[in-house]
Scaffold this motif. Structure first.
Motif, PDB file in Angstrom:
ATOM      1  N   THR A 132       0.859  -1.184   0.000  1.00  0.00           N
ATOM      2  CA  THR A 132       0.000   0.000   0.000  1.00  0.00           C
ATOM      3  C   THR A 132       0.890   1.226   0.000  1.00  0.00           C
ATOM      4  O   THR A 132       1.672   1.435   0.922  1.00  0.00           O
ATOM      5  CB  THR A 132      -0.914  -0.001   1.240  1.00  0.00           C
ATOM      6  N   ARG A 133       0.772   2.013  -1.097  1.00  0.00           N
ATOM      7  CA  ARG A 133       1.664   3.169  -1.233  1.00  0.00           C
ATOM      8  C   ARG A 133       0.899   4.482  -1.220  1.00  0.00           C
ATOM      9  O   ARG A 133       1.490   5.529  -1.427  1.00  0.00           O
ATOM     10  CB  ARG A 133       2.436   3.080  -2.540  1.00  0.00           C
ATOM     11  N   GLU A 134      -0.434   4.355  -1.022  1.00  0.00           N
ATOM     12  CA  GLU A 134      -1.241   5.578  -1.085  1.00  0.00           C
ATOM     13  C   GLU A 134      -0.763   6.617  -0.084  1.00  0.00           C
ATOM     14  O   GLU A 134      -0.430   6.291   1.054  1.00  0.00           O
ATOM     15  CB  GLU A 134      -2.709   5.262  -0.814  1.00  0.00           C
ATOM     16  N   VAL A 158      17.428   5.392 -11.954  1.00  0.00           N
ATOM     17  CA  VAL A 158      18.076   4.940 -13.201  1.00  0.00           C
ATOM     18  C   VAL A 158      17.182   5.178 -14.431  1.00  0.00           C
ATOM     19  O   VAL A 158      17.659   5.216 -15.573  1.00  0.00           O
ATOM     20  CB  VAL A 158      18.525   3.462 -13.085  1.00  0.00           C
ATOM     21  N   ASP A 159      15.894   5.396 -14.198  1.00  0.00           N
ATOM     22  CA  ASP A 159      15.007   5.665 -15.338  1.00  0.00           C
ATOM     23  C   ASP A 159      15.304   7.028 -15.953  1.00  0.00           C
ATOM     24  O   ASP A 159      15.025   7.276 -17.125  1.00  0.00           O
ATOM     25  CB  ASP A 159      13.540   5.547 -14.916  1.00  0.00           C
ATOM     26  N   LYS A 160      15.893   7.925 -15.147  1.00  0.00           N
ATOM     27  CA  LYS A 160      16.317   9.219 -15.710  1.00  0.00           C
ATOM     28  C   LYS A 160      17.530   9.012 -16.620  1.00  0.00           C
ATOM     29  O   LYS A 160      17.687   9.716 -17.613  1.00  0.00           O
ATOM     30  CB  LYS A 160      16.661  10.199 -14.592  1.00  0.00           C
ATOM     31  N   GLU A 218      16.934  -1.691 -12.932  1.00  0.00           N
ATOM     32  CA  GLU A 218      16.093  -2.186 -11.839  1.00  0.00           C
ATOM     33  C   GLU A 218      15.418  -1.019 -11.138  1.00  0.00           C
ATOM     34  O   GLU A 218      15.896   0.112 -11.198  1.00  0.00           O
ATOM     35  CB  GLU A 218      16.913  -2.996 -10.830  1.00  0.00           C
ATOM     36  N   SER A 219      14.314  -1.342 -10.468  1.00  0.00           N
ATOM     37  CA  SER A 219      13.627  -0.296  -9.716  1.00  0.00           C
ATOM     38  C   SER A 219      14.216  -0.219  -8.313  1.00  0.00           C
ATOM     39  O   SER A 219      14.790  -1.192  -7.821  1.00  0.00           O
ATOM     40  CB  SER A 219      12.131  -0.600  -9.638  1.00  0.00           C
ATOM     41  N   ALA A 220      14.026   0.939  -7.693  1.00  0.00           N
ATOM     42  CA  ALA A 220      14.577   1.118  -6.348  1.00  0.00           C
ATOM     43  C   ALA A 220      13.704   0.444  -5.291  1.00  0.00           C
ATOM     44  O   ALA A 220      14.141   0.256  -4.171  1.00  0.00           O
ATOM     45  CB  ALA A 220      14.698   2.610  -6.038  1.00  0.00           C
TER      46      ALA A 220
HETATM   47  C1  LIG Z   1       3.053 -10.973  -6.063  1.00  0.00           C
HETATM   48  C2  LIG Z   1       3.319  -9.530  -6.284  1.00  0.00           C
HETATM   49  C3  LIG Z   1       2.348  -8.609  -5.918  1.00  0.00           C
HETATM   50  C4  LIG Z   1       2.598  -7.250  -6.126  1.00  0.00           C
HETATM   51  N1  LIG Z   1       1.639  -6.384  -5.751  1.00  0.00           N
HETATM   52  C5  LIG Z   1       1.847  -5.066  -5.948  1.00  0.00           C
HETATM   53  C6  LIG Z   1       0.857  -4.095  -5.565  1.00  0.00           C
HETATM   54  O1  LIG Z   1      -0.177  -4.420  -5.038  1.00  0.00           O
HETATM   55  N2  LIG Z   1       1.082  -2.784  -5.791  1.00  0.00           N
HETATM   56  C7  LIG Z   1       2.238  -2.392  -6.386  1.00  0.00           C
HETATM   57  O2  LIG Z   1       2.401  -1.192  -6.594  1.00  0.00           O
HETATM   58  N3  LIG Z   1       3.204  -3.274  -6.738  1.00  0.00           N
HETATM   59  C8  LIG Z   1       3.036  -4.603  -6.533  1.00  0.00           C
HETATM   60  N4  LIG Z   1       4.002  -5.487  -6.876  1.00  0.00           N
HETATM   61  C9  LIG Z   1       5.227  -4.972  -7.414  1.00  0.00           C
HETATM   62  C10 LIG Z   1       5.133  -4.919  -8.914  1.00  0.00           C
HETATM   63  O3  LIG Z   1       5.141  -6.180  -9.449  1.00  0.00           O
HETATM   64  C11 LIG Z   1       6.331  -4.155  -9.404  1.00  0.00           C
HETATM   65  O4  LIG Z   1       6.166  -2.837  -8.991  1.00  0.00           O
HETATM   66  C12 LIG Z   1       6.449  -4.152 -10.919  1.00  0.00           C
HETATM   67  O5  LIG Z   1       6.140  -5.367 -11.491  1.00  0.00           O
HETATM   68  C13 LIG Z   1       7.835  -3.753 -11.356  1.00  0.00           C
HETATM   69  O6  LIG Z   1       8.769  -4.663 -10.841  1.00  0.00           O
HETATM   70  P1  LIG Z   1      10.103  -4.136 -10.254  1.00  0.00           P
HETATM   71  O7  LIG Z   1       9.808  -2.997  -9.353  1.00  0.00           O
HETATM   72  O8  LIG Z   1      10.855  -5.287  -9.685  1.00  0.00           O
HETATM   73  O9  LIG Z   1      10.817  -3.560 -11.561  1.00  0.00           O
HETATM   74  P2  LIG Z   1      12.251  -3.886 -12.266  1.00  0.00           P
HETATM   75  O10 LIG Z   1      12.089  -5.051 -13.130  1.00  0.00           O
HETATM   76  O11 LIG Z   1      13.287  -3.972 -11.179  1.00  0.00           O
HETATM   77  O12 LIG Z   1      12.348  -2.539 -13.047  1.00  0.00           O
HETATM   78  C14 LIG Z   1      13.267  -2.378 -14.128  1.00  0.00           C
HETATM   79  C15 LIG Z   1      12.807  -1.272 -15.028  1.00  0.00           C
HETATM   80  O13 LIG Z   1      11.552  -1.611 -15.623  1.00  0.00           O
HETATM   81  C16 LIG Z   1      10.776  -0.426 -15.803  1.00  0.00           C
HETATM   82  N5  LIG Z   1       9.543  -0.525 -15.024  1.00  0.00           N
HETATM   83  C17 LIG Z   1       9.282  -1.285 -13.947  1.00  0.00           C
HETATM   84  N6  LIG Z   1       8.025  -1.086 -13.515  1.00  0.00           N
HETATM   85  C18 LIG Z   1       7.464  -0.184 -14.333  1.00  0.00           C
HETATM   86  C19 LIG Z   1       6.192   0.441 -14.396  1.00  0.00           C
HETATM   87  N7  LIG Z   1       5.219   0.168 -13.537  1.00  0.00           N
HETATM   88  N8  LIG Z   1       5.982   1.338 -15.392  1.00  0.00           N
HETATM   89  C20 LIG Z   1       6.958   1.645 -16.283  1.00  0.00           C
HETATM   90  N9  LIG Z   1       8.178   1.074 -16.267  1.00  0.00           N
HETATM   91  C21 LIG Z   1       8.440   0.177 -15.305  1.00  0.00           C
HETATM   92  C22 LIG Z   1      11.633   0.737 -15.315  1.00  0.00           C
HETATM   93  O14 LIG Z   1      12.349   1.256 -16.415  1.00  0.00           O
HETATM   94  C23 LIG Z   1      12.589   0.065 -14.346  1.00  0.00           C
HETATM   95  O15 LIG Z   1      13.820   0.758 -14.197  1.00  0.00           O
HETATM   96  C24 LIG Z   1       3.820  -6.832  -6.681  1.00  0.00           C
HETATM   97  C25 LIG Z   1       4.780  -7.780  -7.028  1.00  0.00           C
HETATM   98  C26 LIG Z   1       4.543  -9.108  -6.838  1.00  0.00           C
HETATM   99  C27 LIG Z   1       5.600 -10.121  -7.231  1.00  0.00           C
END
Ligand SMILES: Cc1cc2nc3c(=O)[nH]c(=O)nc-3n(C[C@H](O)[C@H](O)[C@H](O)COP(=O)(O)OP(=O)(O)OC[C@H]3O[C@@H](n4cnc5c(N)ncnc54)[C@H](O)[C@@H]3O)c2cc1C
Length: 284
Positions: free
Chosen positions: A31-33, A42-44, A124-126
């Motif tokens: 929950t990030r609200e 790194v997206d920048k 990767e995301s932070a």
């Molecule tokens: C079971 C499960 C449940 C989840 N439930 C939630 C939830 O309820 N709410 C929630 O907010 N998150 C949830 N997440 C997290 C969500 O899956 C991740 O935020 C998303 O899939 C991105 O993964 P990451 O952060 O590991 O991205 P990485 O793969 O580490 O990101 C790498 C790059 O991909 C791009 N990228 C990643 N995400 C996005 C995006 N959304 N839009 C555009 N570009 C992107 C960016 O360029 C980023 O630098 C959940 C994850 C899992 C496994």
């Protein structure tokens, strides 16, 4: 020789507010609200790489995110940095997505926006930090892919109407591998590829007039069984913070006894204690 370039960006919780993030007790979702966000750093760098290529050969740079409605603020910031247009994919139906559902939604969003020659992401995301999204995106889009890209050069052969391929240097543990990548491609860049430019006041003014499309689930051609929580093959199990409790023990006695007890405990823990009683400072 222009290129159509997309950059995927993720708004992530501001590290100064990490203490306010909570996990839904039943759904195990985050929950990030109400928590301020920043653009995943790194997206920048990914946007900077895209802008530099556009400056060399011309074209357009589109930034896209799948995020809650406030993702619009992040996109405006990137329009101010120099992107030409933006797309926010936002809908309750996208909520709870794992990486596969996220990458599918992004891929379908990109397909709706047009045929891109280059799609940039960060490595990767932070917050989630799985690094899975870029590779999954490349599979959905059926594009070539490199991850951890630290340098890009264009192979712009004379007479070609369009750039057909790029040279990219991928960082590995002990060095680099150089690749020639045929376009279209998804390139995930590392932070050492460049230094993102600062945003100018002019950039901020211009950004207000740049197109920012908001797309819901009804605006994109999607298989609804592949999106959001229900379309996510991974489901979070127990979510917990590691225990930060420390073992404490009070030593009692006079000073000498306490010091002796302390030394015994340190020796028992395997710590080599060499006590130097000599004078310090390299004097005569
Ligand atoms: C079971 C499960 C449940 C989840 N439930 C939630 C939830 O309820 N709410 C929630 O907010 N998150 C949830 N997440 C997290 C969500 O899956 C991740 O935020 C998303 O899939 C991105 O993964 P990451 O952060 O590991 O991205 P990485 O793969 O580490 O990101 C790498 C790059 O991909 C791009 N990228 C990643 N995400 C996005 C995006 N959304 N839009 C555009 N570009 C992107 C960016 O360029 C980023 O630098 C959940 C994850 C899992 C496994």
């Amino acid at each position: 020789m222009t290129l159509k370039i997309a950059v995927c960006i993720k708004p992530v919780p501001d590290p100064d507010h990490y203490d306010k993030i909570t996990i839904h007790p039943v759904k195990k979702t985050i929950t990030r609200e109400g928590i301020p966000t920043i653009i995943n750093p790194v997206d920048k760098n990914a946007l900077e790489a895209a802008l530099q290529i556009k400056e060399q050969v011309g074209g357009t740079v589109t930034v896209i995110t799948m995020a809650p409605p406030n993702g619009e603020e992040s996109l405006r910031e990137l329009l101010a940095m120099g992107a030409d247009e933006a797309c926010l994919l936002t809908d309750r139906a996208f909520g709870g997505a794992d990486t596969l559902a996220t990458s599918y939604t992004l891929a379908q969003g990109l397909n709706k926006l047009g045929n891109f020659d280059l799609v940039f992401t960060g490595t990767e995301s932070a917050d989630g930090s799985t690094s899975q999204v870029p590779s999954q995106l490349a599979v959905w889009l059926e594009m070539a892919h490199l991850w951890n890209v630290a340098e890009i050069k264009l192979n712009d052969e004379q007479g070609q109407e369009k750039v057909q391929e790029v040279q990219a240097k991928m960082k590995i543990e002990n060095g680099y591998i150089e690749y020639v990548v045929k376009l279209p491609a998804v390139l995930a860049v590392s932070r050492d590829i460049n230094t993102p430019r600062f945003t100018s006041i002019m950039g901020v003014m211009k950004a207000k007039k740049k197109p920012l499309k908001v797309c819901t689930v009804d605006d994109v051609d999607l298989d609804r069984t592949l999106i959001g929580l229900n379309g996510s093959p991974t489901k979070a199990g127990a979510v917990f913070a590691p225990s930060m409790d420390r073992k404490g023990e009070r030593l009692t006695g006079d000073m000498d006894e306490v010091v002796e007890q302390l030394l015994q405990k340190l020796r028992a823990a395997g710590i080599n204690l060499e006590i130097n009683n000599g004078s310090q400072g390299g004097g005569e």
